[in-house]
Design a protein around this motif. Structure first.
Motif, PDB file in Angstrom:
ATOM      1  N   UNK B  31       0.839  -1.002   0.050  1.00 18.36           N
ATOM      2  CA  UNK B  31       0.289   0.196  -0.038  1.00 18.36           C
ATOM      3  C   UNK B  31       0.966   1.264   0.284  1.00 18.36           C
ATOM      4  N   UNK B  33       0.354   5.844  -1.361  1.00 15.43           N
ATOM      5  CA  UNK B  33      -0.284   6.399  -0.688  1.00 15.43           C
ATOM      6  C   UNK B  33       0.361   8.384  -1.237  1.00 15.43           C
ATOM      7  N   UNK B  35      -0.228  11.742  -0.550  1.00 19.60           N
ATOM      8  CA  UNK B  35      -1.110  13.359  -0.149  1.00 19.60           C
ATOM      9  C   UNK B  35      -0.402  14.459  -0.660  1.00 19.60           C
ATOM     10  N   UNK B  37      -1.098  18.331   1.530  1.00 19.92           N
ATOM     11  CA  UNK B  37      -1.002  19.091   2.687  1.00 19.92           C
ATOM     12  C   UNK B  37      -1.475  20.378   2.164  1.00 19.92           C
ATOM     13  N   UNK B  40      -3.669  25.199   4.680  1.00 24.97           N
ATOM     14  CA  UNK B  40      -5.003  25.270   5.707  1.00 24.97           C
ATOM     15  C   UNK B  40      -4.716  23.749   6.600  1.00 24.97           C
ATOM     16  N   UNK B  41      -3.973  22.673   6.312  1.00 20.78           N
ATOM     17  CA  UNK B  41      -3.614  21.687   7.268  1.00 20.78           C
ATOM     18  C   UNK B  41      -4.298  20.532   6.526  1.00 20.78           C
ATOM     19  N   UNK B  42      -5.608  20.586   5.611  1.00 21.34           N
ATOM     20  CA  UNK B  42      -6.142  19.508   4.686  1.00 21.34           C
ATOM     21  C   UNK B  42      -5.006  18.386   4.248  1.00 21.34           C
ATOM     22  N   UNK B  43      -5.625  17.369   3.873  1.00 19.13           N
ATOM     23  CA  UNK B  43      -4.435  16.044   3.548  1.00 19.13           C
ATOM     24  C   UNK B  43      -5.589  15.674   2.527  1.00 19.13           C
ATOM     25  N   UNK B  45      -5.762  13.148  -0.220  1.00 19.49           N
ATOM     26  CA  UNK B  45      -5.295  12.014  -1.029  1.00 19.49           C
ATOM     27  C   UNK B  45      -5.765  12.529  -2.995  1.00 19.49           C
ATOM     28  N   UNK B  48      -3.216   6.641  -4.497  1.00 20.67           N
ATOM     29  CA  UNK B  48      -3.102   5.361  -4.037  1.00 20.67           C
ATOM     30  C   UNK B  48      -2.450   4.264  -5.602  1.00 20.67           C
ATOM     31  N   UNK B  86       3.082  14.395   1.260  1.00 18.46           N
ATOM     32  CA  UNK B  86       3.481  13.156   1.955  1.00 18.46           C
ATOM     33  C   UNK B  86       3.327  11.822   0.994  1.00 18.46           C
ATOM     34  N   UNK B  97      -0.541   2.447   7.938  1.00 21.12           N
ATOM     35  CA  UNK B  97       0.055   3.907   6.900  1.00 21.12           C
ATOM     36  C   UNK B  97       1.097   4.926   8.033  1.00 21.12           C
ATOM     37  N   UNK B  99       3.469   7.894   7.508  1.00 18.87           N
ATOM     38  CA  UNK B  99       4.013   8.698   6.909  1.00 18.87           C
ATOM     39  C   UNK B  99       5.218   8.767   6.427  1.00 18.87           C
ATOM     40  N   UNK B 100       5.933   9.322   5.241  1.00 15.71           N
ATOM     41  CA  UNK B 100       7.498  10.132   5.604  1.00 15.71           C
ATOM     42  C   UNK B 100       7.723  11.336   5.712  1.00 15.71           C
ATOM     43  N   UNK B 104       8.513  20.104   1.523  1.00 10.48           N
ATOM     44  CA  UNK B 104       7.456  21.413   1.131  1.00 10.48           C
ATOM     45  C   UNK B 104       7.936  21.980  -0.247  1.00 10.48           C
TER      46      UNK B 104
END
Lengths: 115, 109
Positions: B31, B33, B35, B37, B40-43, B45, B48, B86, B97, B99-100, B104
Motif C-alpha cells: 500500500x 499513497x 497526499x 497537505x 490550511x492543513x487539509x490532507x 489523497x 493510491x 507526503x 500507514x 507517513x514519510x 515542502x
C-alpha cells in the motif's frame, strides 16, 4: 457530497482542561482513524476503530481516549491537555482494511492550542 | 519498523516549472499513497499506487516496488500546488500507514 467533517476547526483550551474533538463521516466507511500532527512533522497515528473494535497504538499516551458511538461518528477526548498536546488533530476514514480498501480520506483537521 | 524518507525536504519553484518528488522506503509494501497537505492543513489523497504508474491531470506517480521507491511528478506547477507532499506506506503484515518525512513545495508566480 460524501465527506469527513471535523469540529471544531479551532479549539483553544487551558492547561489541564478536558477537550473533545469530533469527527463525522457520510462515506459509510468501516474504519476511522485519529492522527496527531505537530508543527513541521508527519501525521502520527494515535488509534483507530475497525467498526466497533478499538486499536490503540502502543505509544499513545493514556491522556488520549476515543469513542465511536456509531458508524458515522468518532470522538477524541484529551483528558488533561498539556502544552505538548498542542497540534493539529486529523480524522481519516477508509472503506475497509486490507491493501486495496485501506485508502484514506481525511477531514480538514482540528487545530488545538493549549494556553 | 519500516523507514520512509522523502526528498528533497524543500523545493522552491517558479510557476510553470516541472518537479519530481521522491519517496524511498526500507521494506516491501502493499500500500502506497501520496497526499498533498494544503496551507490550511487539509490532507488530500492524490494517488493510491502500490505499483505501476498513474496520471491525473498535471500530476502523475510511479512506484517501482521491487526497488522500493515512488516518484511524484508535477508538471506546469501552479501556486495552488504549494504545500507539503507526503507519501505513506503499509507493509504486508500491517494495515498501519506510515507517513514519510514530507516535501515542502513553494510555487511563486
Amino acid at each position: 457530497d460524501a465527506m469527513v467533517i471535523q469540529n471544531p476547526r479551532y479549539q483553544v483550551t487551558q492547561f489541564g482542561k478536558p477537550v473533545t474533538l469530533s469527527c463525522s463521516q457520510t462515506l459509510n466507511h468501516n474504519v476511522m482513524y485519529w492522527y496527531q500532527q505537530k508543527s513541521s512533522q508527519a501525521p502520527k497515528l494515535l488509534f483507530h476503530y475497525y467498526d466497533k473494535d478499538f486499536n490503540n497504538e502502543a505509544d499513545t499516551p493514556d491522556n488520549f481516549q476515543s469513542r465511536r458511538p456509531n458508524t458515522s461518528f468518532c470522538f477524541l477526548d484529551i483528558r488533561s491537555p498539556g502544552l505538548g498536546d498542542a497540534a493539529m488533530y486529523l480524522c481519516a476514514t477508509s472503506r475497509d482494511s486490507g491493501a486495496g480498501a485501506n485508502v484514506l480520506t481525511f477531514g480538514a483537521g482540528s487545530r488545538l492550542t493549549v494556553l | 519498523g519500516i523507514q520512509v524518507e522523502q526528498s528533497p525536504p524543500d523545493l522552491i519553484l517558479q510557476e510553470g516549472a516541472n518537479s519530481t518528488l521522491r519517496c524511498n522506503f526500507s521494506d516491501s509494501v502493499n500500500n502506497l499513497q501520496w497526499f498533498h497537505q494544503n496551507p490550511w492543513g487539509q490532507l488530500i489523497n492524490l494517488f493510491y499506487i502500490p505499483s505501476g504508474t498513474k496520471q491525473n491531470g498535471r500530476l502523475s506517480a510511479t512506484t517501482v516496488a521491487t526497488e522500493r521507491y515512488s516518484l511524484l511528478y508535477i508538471s506546469s506547477s501552479q501556486t495552488t500546488d504549494s504545500g507539503v507532499y507526503f507519501c505513506a506506506v503499509a507493509t504486508y503484515n500491517t494495515d498501519k500507514l506510515i507517513f514519510g518525512t514530507g516535501t515542502r513545495l513553494q510555487v511563486f508566480p
